[in-house]
Design a protein around this motif. Structure first.
Motif, PDB file in Angstrom:
ATOM      1  N   GLY A   1      -6.050  -7.123 -10.608  1.00 53.82           N
ATOM      2  CA  GLY A   1      -6.047  -5.759 -11.308  1.00 53.82           C
ATOM      3  C   GLY A   1      -4.999  -4.852 -10.468  1.00 53.82           C
ATOM      4  N   ASN A   2      -5.507  -3.738  -9.416  1.00 53.76           N
ATOM      5  CA  ASN A   2      -5.586  -3.358  -8.854  1.00 53.76           C
ATOM      6  C   ASN A   2      -5.212  -4.089  -7.423  1.00 53.76           C
ATOM      7  OD1 ASN A   2      -5.551  -1.520  -6.374  1.00 53.76           O
ATOM      8  ND2 ASN A   2      -4.657   0.400  -8.017  1.00 53.76           N
ATOM      9  N   PRO A   3      -3.730  -3.952  -7.062  1.00 58.12           N
ATOM     10  CA  PRO A   3      -3.568  -4.641  -5.061  1.00 58.12           C
ATOM     11  C   PRO A   3      -4.630  -5.048  -4.419  1.00 58.12           C
ATOM     12  CG  PRO A   3      -1.587  -3.148  -6.458  1.00 58.12           C
ATOM     13  CD  PRO A   3      -2.685  -2.839  -7.002  1.00 58.12           C
TER      14      PRO A   3
ATOM     15  N   ARG B   1       0.628  -1.694  -0.374  1.00 57.51           N
ATOM     16  CA  ARG B   1      -0.127   0.572   0.156  1.00 57.51           C
ATOM     17  C   ARG B   1       1.227   1.516  -0.433  1.00 57.51           C
ATOM     18  NH1 ARG B   1      -3.006   3.082   3.981  1.00 57.51           N
ATOM     19  NH2 ARG B   1      -5.013   4.526   3.165  1.00 57.51           N
ATOM     20  N   ALA B   2       2.049   1.236   0.865  1.00 63.55           N
ATOM     21  CA  ALA B   2       3.370   2.183   0.696  1.00 63.55           C
ATOM     22  C   ALA B   2       4.066   2.523  -0.706  1.00 63.55           C
ATOM     23  CB  ALA B   2       3.863   1.966   1.704  1.00 63.55           C
ATOM     24  N   GLU B   3       3.651   2.057  -1.471  1.00 60.41           N
ATOM     25  CA  GLU B   3       4.099   1.968  -2.613  1.00 60.41           C
ATOM     26  C   GLU B   3       3.225   2.283  -3.457  1.00 60.41           C
ATOM     27  OE1 GLU B   3       5.614  -1.702  -4.506  1.00 60.41           O
ATOM     28  OE2 GLU B   3       6.480  -2.731  -2.808  1.00 60.41           O
ATOM     29  N   GLY B   4       2.026   3.230  -3.275  1.00 59.36           N
ATOM     30  CA  GLY B   4       1.609   3.673  -4.443  1.00 59.36           C
ATOM     31  C   GLY B   4       0.189   2.879  -5.142  1.00 59.36           C
ATOM     32  N   ASN B   5      -0.159   3.398  -6.285  1.00 58.71           N
ATOM     33  CA  ASN B   5      -1.181   2.935  -7.407  1.00 58.71           C
ATOM     34  C   ASN B   5      -1.747   1.395  -6.779  1.00 58.71           C
ATOM     35  OD1 ASN B   5      -2.283   1.972  -9.930  1.00 58.71           O
ATOM     36  ND2 ASN B   5       0.026   0.037  -9.688  1.00 58.71           N
ATOM     37  N   TRP B   6      -2.853   2.579  -5.625  1.00 57.09           N
ATOM     38  CA  TRP B   6      -3.249   1.803  -4.837  1.00 57.09           C
ATOM     39  C   TRP B   6      -4.862   2.631  -4.792  1.00 57.09           C
ATOM     40  CZ3 TRP B   6      -2.255  -2.650  -2.476  1.00 57.09           C
ATOM     41  CH2 TRP B   6      -3.067  -2.544  -0.994  1.00 57.09           C
ATOM     42  N   LEU B   7      -6.425   1.588  -5.178  1.00 58.99           N
ATOM     43  CA  LEU B   7      -7.700   1.664  -5.272  1.00 58.99           C
ATOM     44  C   LEU B   7      -8.405   1.829  -4.018  1.00 58.99           C
ATOM     45  CD1 LEU B   7      -9.582   2.455  -7.098  1.00 58.99           C
ATOM     46  CD2 LEU B   7     -10.218  -0.082  -7.409  1.00 58.99           C
TER      47      LEU B   7
END
Length: 195
Positions: free
Chosen positions: A125-127, A48-54
């Motif tokens: 898709g999104n993690p 989650r801390a890495e970004g690209n989080w829906l």
């Protein structure tokens, strides 16, 4: 030779600590499940801390399923207390309610997945969606294992093998069921907090 026959032992042998093998296996299983979910929640936070989080709102059915699981835990505890008092009628009713509520919880989780798909939150898709499905799916798998343990206890109850002088099976069942309830509460709060 006569002296050897008159020897006295001053100390009695100390009793060794022992544990019921089935309870020991249960606790090993519980510890392994805790380690599994601890590693998964750690991975969740790192990813989650890495970004690209829906971010998405958890469907309300997960709230309701949490209530169902809490009530099932109360029913399981009622079954245990009834067994201690040899109240067979209440024992049969309470363990049957636990079983039905366990199945209801699983059905509600599946309905929650369908609602996630309707919200365009997929396993691939999104993690954030992937983690949600993994957490709920792994917990659902463990609920299935809990239902299997519950079926064995339910059969023993209806064969009147569970009573005040034989609580082992209902204790193991209750311990595991309560653990699964607490595990879901942890996951539910975790997902609400960090989604």
């Amino acid at each position: 030779m006569e002296n050897i026959q008159h020897l006295k032992v001053d100390k009695e042998p100390q009793a060794t600590l022992s544990m019921d093998p089935m309870k020991f296996i249960l606790w090993l299983f519980v510890v392994s499940i805790i380690m599994l979910f601890a590693s998964q929640t750690s991975a969740y936070l790192v990813r989650r801390a890495e970004g690209n989080w829906l971010e998405f709102e958890m469907p309300k059915i997960f709230w309701y399923s949490t209530g169902v699981l809490l009530v099932s835990s109360l029913a399981m505890q009622t079954a245990y207390f009834a067994a201690k008092k040899d109240d067979f009628r209440l024992l049969k009713i309470a363990i049957s309610i636990t079983f039905v509520l366990g199945l209801t919880f699983l059905w509600m989780q599946f309905e929650g997945w369908k609602q996630l798909v309707a919200m365009n939150v997929y396993f691939v898709g999104n993690p954030s969606g992937s983690f949600f499905y993994v957490f709920t799916g792994l917990h659902g798998f463990h609920i299935i294992s809990g239902i299997i343990v519950l079926i064995y206890a339910w059969i023993a109850v209806f064969k009147q093998k569970v009573h005040a002088k034989n609580l082992r099976q209902i204790q193991i069942c209750a311990t595991y069921w309560h653990f699964l309830d607490l595990l879901w509460l942890y996951l539910f709060v975790f997902l609400l907090t960090f989604n």
